[in-house]
Design a protein around this motif. Structure first.
Motif, PDB file in Angstrom:
ATOM      1  N   GLY A  80       0.813  -1.212   0.000  1.00 11.14           N
ATOM      2  CA  GLY A  80       0.000   0.000   0.000  1.00 11.14           C
ATOM      3  C   GLY A  80       0.847   1.262   0.000  1.00 11.14           C
ATOM      4  O   GLY A  80       0.532   2.245  -0.684  1.00 11.14           O
ATOM      5  N   VAL A  81       1.955   1.235   0.750  1.00  4.37           N
ATOM      6  CA  VAL A  81       2.867   2.376   0.778  1.00  4.37           C
ATOM      7  C   VAL A  81       3.492   2.574  -0.603  1.00  4.37           C
ATOM      8  O   VAL A  81       3.592   3.698  -1.112  1.00  4.37           O
ATOM      9  CB  VAL A  81       3.971   2.171   1.838  1.00  4.37           C
ATOM     10  N   ALA A  88       3.631   5.205  -9.431  1.00  7.66           N
ATOM     11  CA  ALA A  88       3.451   6.085 -10.588  1.00  7.66           C
ATOM     12  C   ALA A  88       4.719   6.187 -11.426  1.00  7.66           C
ATOM     13  O   ALA A  88       4.665   6.299 -12.657  1.00  7.66           O
ATOM     14  CB  ALA A  88       3.018   7.478 -10.128  1.00  7.66           C
ATOM     15  N   CYS A  89       5.875   6.119 -10.764  1.00  7.80           N
ATOM     16  CA  CYS A  89       7.157   6.237 -11.465  1.00  7.80           C
ATOM     17  C   CYS A  89       7.768   4.890 -11.820  1.00  7.80           C
ATOM     18  O   CYS A  89       8.538   4.797 -12.783  1.00  7.80           O
ATOM     19  CB  CYS A  89       8.164   7.002 -10.613  1.00  7.80           C
ATOM     20  N   HIS A  90       7.461   3.841 -11.041  1.00  7.41           N
ATOM     21  CA  HIS A  90       8.210   2.595 -11.184  1.00  7.41           C
ATOM     22  C   HIS A  90       7.358   1.377 -11.518  1.00  7.41           C
ATOM     23  O   HIS A  90       7.906   0.281 -11.639  1.00  7.41           O
ATOM     24  CB  HIS A  90       8.971   2.316  -9.890  1.00  7.41           C
ATOM     25  N   ASP A 103       0.337   3.181 -19.032  1.00 10.82           N
ATOM     26  CA  ASP A 103      -0.970   3.843 -18.935  1.00 10.82           C
ATOM     27  C   ASP A 103      -1.371   3.981 -17.466  1.00 10.82           C
ATOM     28  O   ASP A 103      -1.852   5.033 -17.040  1.00 10.82           O
ATOM     29  CB  ASP A 103      -2.036   3.049 -19.694  1.00 10.82           C
ATOM     30  N   ARG A 104      -1.204   2.911 -16.703  1.00 10.82           N
ATOM     31  CA  ARG A 104      -1.560   2.946 -15.287  1.00 10.82           C
ATOM     32  C   ARG A 104      -0.495   3.657 -14.443  1.00 10.82           C
ATOM     33  O   ARG A 104      -0.808   4.165 -13.358  1.00 10.82           O
ATOM     34  CB  ARG A 104      -1.777   1.518 -14.769  1.00 10.82           C
ATOM     35  N   HIS A 158      12.792   3.704 -13.893  1.00 13.82           N
ATOM     36  CA  HIS A 158      12.808   2.332 -14.402  1.00 13.82           C
ATOM     37  C   HIS A 158      11.939   1.422 -13.540  1.00 13.82           C
ATOM     38  O   HIS A 158      11.703   1.710 -12.359  1.00 13.82           O
ATOM     39  CB  HIS A 158      14.237   1.795 -14.419  1.00 13.82           C
ATOM     40  N   PRO A 159      11.472   0.294 -14.105  1.00 22.13           N
ATOM     41  CA  PRO A 159      10.783  -0.692 -13.278  1.00 22.13           C
ATOM     42  C   PRO A 159      11.713  -1.211 -12.184  1.00 22.13           C
ATOM     43  O   PRO A 159      12.934  -1.259 -12.365  1.00 22.13           O
ATOM     44  CB  PRO A 159      10.432  -1.810 -14.275  1.00 22.13           C
TER      45      PRO A 159
END
Length: 251
Positions: A80-81, A88-90, A103-104, A158-159
């Protein structure tokens, strides 16, 4: 500009994201060809079929699984954190695997300006507009010539799949553990030792606090080695930081 190697697994979903630490190319194929040049090939000697076989292997290569125990309840809290502060970034991990959807997760694969991310500028400064223009002349006359290299204004998101195995952290490898990265820069280790092969299962990274004869002494005061920046999550309560680190073991 000092830089650490990024991961090589799961390259298929990274296609179209801004690759390299400064996001200077969105093409996995061009990224791989530029790496081949760095390894010594020329436009005449490059072995395209061999590179294609490696590319095929990397496209769906799964990230390595965390080798230690996981506190599942704490990791669930950390999810959740992470969703609130990091996804949003990773991107986001989950029971069905990592979610690489841009997109998400609108900032995934996008470049964050240097004055916002605040990390060491050495890698960014070493890659100039003239350099990128010169790169785009390479392989001229071949169907796979470069055309996507460009100078950006910062570093790319990056992921974080397999993030536990990518210690040390930041583009220049200046922060030894995930727990350290969640602290303000002044609380992160200023001098530590790189090259340990034993994992720190609590802080997530390789052990770094004890010197040894075969280890590299990493000094964050040296040019290109700053551990500043990426201040996201540094103001979270200690309990949320602990949950976040536990969750990132599962990515």
């Amino acid at each position: 500009g000092a830089s650490d190697y990024p991961s090589l697994w799961m390259q298929a979903p990274r296609e179209g994201m801004n690759l390299h630490w400064d996001g200077n190319n969105p093409s996995v194929a061009e990224r791989n060809l530029s790496a081949a040049l760095g390894a010594g090939v020329t436009p005449v000697t490059v072995d395209r079929p061999a590179i294609a076989r490696i590319e095929g292997w990397m496209r769906d290569l799964p990230p390595p699984a965390w080798p230690g125990p996981v506190d599942e309840a704490l990791a669930q809290q950390g999810a959740g954190v992470f969703a609130e502060h990091c996804a949003a970034c990773h991107g986001m991990g989950g029971p069905e695997g990592y979610d690489y959807s841009t997109d998400r997760h609108p900032a995934l694969g996008q470049v964050v300006p240097l004055d916002e991310i605040g990390t060491d500028p050495g890698r960014w400064a070493s890659y100039t507009p003239d350099f990128s223009a010169a790169q785009n002349t390479l392989y001229a006359g071949y169907p796979w010539r470069f055309s996507h290299f460009r100078k950006t204004d910062g570093y790319a998101n990056h992921p974080l799949d397999g993030i536990w195995a990518r210690s040390p952290y930041l583009h220049n490898g200046a922060v030894p553990t995930l727990a350290d990265l969640l602290e303000p820069a002044e609380a992160r280790p200023g001098i530590w030792w790189r090259g340990h092969e034993e994992l720190d299962l609590d802080r997530v990274g390789y052990r770094s606090r004890v010197p040894g004869p075969d280890l590299f002494r990493y000094d964050t005061a040296a040019p290109g080695n700053s551990n500043a920046g990426h201040d996201y999550g540094t103001a979270l309560p200690a309990a949320e930081k602990a949950a976040l680190v536990e969750y990132m073991k599962t990515l």
